[in-house]
Design an enzyme around this catalytic site. Structure first.
Site, short mmCIF file in Angstrom:
data_model
loop_
_atom_site.label_atom_id
_atom_site.label_comp_id
_atom_site.label_asym_id
_atom_site.label_seq_id
_atom_site.Cartn_x
_atom_site.Cartn_y
_atom_site.Cartn_z
N LYS A 126 0.88 -1.18 0.00
CA LYS A 126 0.00 0.00 0.00
C LYS A 126 0.90 1.22 0.00
O LYS A 126 2.04 1.15 0.47
CB LYS A 126 -0.88 0.01 1.26
CG LYS A 126 -2.11 0.87 1.14
CD LYS A 126 -3.28 0.15 0.47
CE LYS A 126 -4.40 1.11 0.16
NZ LYS A 126 -5.60 0.40 -0.34
N ASP A 166 -6.89 4.28 -4.70
CA ASP A 166 -7.60 4.16 -3.41
C ASP A 166 -8.22 5.54 -3.19
O ASP A 166 -8.42 6.29 -4.17
CB ASP A 166 -6.64 3.76 -2.28
CG ASP A 166 -7.35 3.40 -0.98
OD1 ASP A 166 -7.97 2.34 -0.91
OD2 ASP A 166 -7.31 4.21 -0.01
P1 NDP Z 1 -12.94 7.82 -3.16
O1 NDP Z 1 -11.85 8.80 -2.97
O2 NDP Z 1 -13.49 7.58 -4.52
O3 NDP Z 1 -14.18 8.18 -2.20
C1 NDP Z 1 -14.03 8.26 -0.83
C2 NDP Z 1 -15.34 8.73 -0.22
O4 NDP Z 1 -15.26 8.60 1.20
C3 NDP Z 1 -15.65 10.18 -0.50
O5 NDP Z 1 -17.04 10.35 -0.54
C4 NDP Z 1 -15.04 10.89 0.71
O6 NDP Z 1 -15.62 12.14 1.00
C5 NDP Z 1 -15.33 9.90 1.81
N1 NDP Z 1 -14.31 10.02 2.86
C6 NDP Z 1 -12.97 9.83 2.74
N2 NDP Z 1 -12.34 10.06 3.89
C7 NDP Z 1 -13.30 10.42 4.75
C8 NDP Z 1 -13.29 10.77 6.12
N3 NDP Z 1 -12.15 10.82 6.81
N4 NDP Z 1 -14.49 11.06 6.71
C9 NDP Z 1 -15.66 11.02 6.01
N5 NDP Z 1 -15.72 10.69 4.70
C10 NDP Z 1 -14.57 10.39 4.11
O7 NDP Z 1 -12.39 6.46 -2.52
P2 NDP Z 1 -12.88 4.96 -2.76
O8 NDP Z 1 -14.34 4.91 -2.98
O9 NDP Z 1 -11.96 4.34 -3.74
O10 NDP Z 1 -12.52 4.29 -1.33
C11 NDP Z 1 -13.45 4.25 -0.24
C12 NDP Z 1 -13.02 3.16 0.72
O11 NDP Z 1 -12.98 1.89 0.03
C13 NDP Z 1 -11.65 3.33 1.35
O12 NDP Z 1 -11.65 2.80 2.65
C14 NDP Z 1 -10.76 2.45 0.46
O13 NDP Z 1 -9.59 2.02 1.13
C15 NDP Z 1 -11.71 1.29 0.22
N6 NDP Z 1 -11.38 0.47 -0.95
C16 NDP Z 1 -11.30 1.01 -2.21
C17 NDP Z 1 -11.01 0.20 -3.27
C18 NDP Z 1 -11.02 0.69 -4.67
O14 NDP Z 1 -10.93 -0.14 -5.59
N7 NDP Z 1 -11.17 1.98 -4.92
C19 NDP Z 1 -10.67 -1.23 -3.09
C20 NDP Z 1 -10.88 -1.72 -1.73
C21 NDP Z 1 -11.19 -0.87 -0.72
P3 NDP Z 1 -14.79 13.49 0.72
O15 NDP Z 1 -14.79 13.63 -0.76
O16 NDP Z 1 -15.54 14.54 1.42
O17 NDP Z 1 -13.41 13.27 1.29
#
Ligand code: NDP
Length: 446
Positions: A126, A166
């Protein structure tokens, strides 16, 4: 001499001070695995636990870049190469201001077991940076990505370490980083996954984590003679994982009623149908706006600074970030009749929330099993790059479905506690551990 969880954790904490998320992730795995090691003492003689909590390599570096005003900015870059026991290091890059060494070590550690569960030959890693893409121009994001890759390129490669996206790293960032890698190394290879279709990407990769999480929920429900059809679902986040979770729930006949971002959540009791989802995709992926705008457009309620776990649901899909469900929220979910929690995000439930799920014996799919679909399709992207072929949408989706089914079977095999209860936490942890541990034993003291 048998392991003692407390003593083991005390050593991990002393050796990795201040890395609370890493301690949390290690505790969760080791707690499940110690009883299994007691039944299989060869792993204790092989000192597998002591080795597996120590990254093979940690890379930290300076990332200087020029902003649009001509001012030099400095961020910190990381890559944690946790385990190469079963394949090249594989795992995403996160760009978010909260990124630090402990968070990336937790994510890399989880990734080792998750990748093992997928049945594909991928080790765990990571990386990322404390860079915040929010509010930056495309030009600034490109300058940052180019500087980040100028250093990272010397540590990665298609047979060494293959990063992906991510939080904060989507198609735009992967494109800028791939361009810089190619320019410096003069190689067109599958060094990153999550690429666009025109230059080596795989169909279904953007959808894979969300789709896979819903497939996993469907598998858990099917085992109970139930399904996603007709279920009310709450979803947190509004990024990649949240968006494609909703798309698949809609396809299977369920109804999603919430979305959130770091500002708050929206509640749409009529359900977020595909038209509304298209609006969200444009809002988040193109306009890069806030979820509050959904409430204004569709005249629904917006709850500033809150998370959606108080909304009554059958299934919860946490899809934003780590530690986003606390014990009280877990109790509220159960009180409101929630029968299933499937984790799209990594480690979204605090340990006390997990205890609540387990005590109440609901269907709880932990992240390393439930959201493994993303990295699984990244693995399929690597295969297609090596073969210099592109598989059809149906072919990739069928493979994804097959992989999620097989992960579910592994969890049932190692986690069944009675004729009608599967502990998916134990199942995923032990199921992920065995293949990595056996490979480490076979490869000697490395
Ligand atoms: P994105 O950046 O596309 O979206 C993240 C979302 O979560 C946004 O809506 C963001 O809001 C919100 N968010 C992030 N940090 C916070 C926080 N501290 N508090 C509240 N809201 C938060 O990321 P992904 O959708 O790719 O990832 C989301 C989760 O899924 C993560 O935990 C990631 O590790 C996990 N994941 C992702 C994978 C992938 O293929 N993309 C694979 C496996 C797991 P804002 O815009 O306001 O920050």
């Amino acid at each position: 001499m048998a392991y003692n969880l407390k003593d083991f954790m005390a050593k991990v904490i002393a050796k990795n001070p201040g890395e609370v998320e890493f301690h949390q992730a290690v505790h969760e795995v080791v707690e499940s695995v110690i009883p299994f090691i007691e039944e299989n003492p060869k792993y204790e003689h092989g000192r597998i636990l002591e080795r597996i909590v120590e990254p093979e390599r940690v890379i930290m570096f300076r990332v200087p870049w020029l902003d649009d005003k001509g001012i030099i900015q400095v961020n910190r870059g990381f890559r944690i190469e946790m385990s190469s026991a079963i394949g090249p290091y594989k795992g995403g890059l996160r760009f978010h201001p909260t990124v630090n060494l402990g968070i990336l070590k937790f994510l890399a550690f989880e990734q080792v077991f998750k990748n093992s569960l997928t049945t594909l030959p991928m080790g765990g890693g990571k990386g990322g940076s404390d860079f915040d893409p929010k509010g930056k121009s495309d030009n600034e994001v490109m300058k940052f990505c180019q500087s980040f890759m100028t250093e990272l390129q010397r540590h990665i490669g298609p047979n060494t370490d293959v990063p992906a996206g991510d939080i904060g790293v989507g198609g735009r960032e992967i494109g800028f980083m791939f361009g810089q890698y190619k320019r410096i190394r003069d190689e067109f290879t599958g060094v990153l996954t999550g690429k666009a279709l025109e230059w080596g990407g795989s169909l279904i990769r953007p959808e894979a984590t969300g789709y896979g999480t819903v497939y996993f929920a469907e598998e858990m429900l099917n085992l109970k003679g139930d399904s996603v059809k007709g279920k009310i679902c709450t979803v947190s986040g509004s990024g990649n994982v949240a968006q494609y979770t909703i798309e698949k729930v809609n396809e299977l006949g369920g109804k999603c009623v919430t979305l959130s971002d770091s500002g708050g959540y929206i509640y749409d009791p009529d359900g977020i149908d595909n038209d509304k989802l298209n609006y969200v995709m444009h809002l988040k992926n193109v306009k890069r706006g806030r979820i509050q705008e959904y409430a204004d457009k569709y005249d629904v309620q917006y709850f500033e600074g809150q998370r959606p776990w108080g909304v009554k649901c059958d299934i919860a899909f946490p899809s934003a970030t780590q530690n986003e469900i606390n014990a009280d929220e877990a109790k509220t979910l159960i009180k409101n009749g929630c029968i299933c929690v499937a984790e799209g995000a990594n480690m979204p439930s605090v340990p006390e929330a997990i205890e609540v799920y387990l005590e109440n014996k609901i269907l709880y799919g932990p992240a390393k099993a439930a959201n493994a679909g993303g990295v699984a399709v990244s693995g399929l992207e690597m295969s297609q790059n090596s073969l210099r072929l592109s598989w059809t949408r149906e072919e990739v989706d069928n493979r994804l479905k097959g992989i999620m089914k097989s992960i579910h079977e592994t969890c049932v095999k190692y986690g069944r506690e009675s004729s009608d209860y599967v502990n998916y936490v134990a199942g995923a942890n032990i199921g992920g551990f065995v293949k990595v541990a056996d490979s480490m034993m076979a490869q000697g003291v490395v």
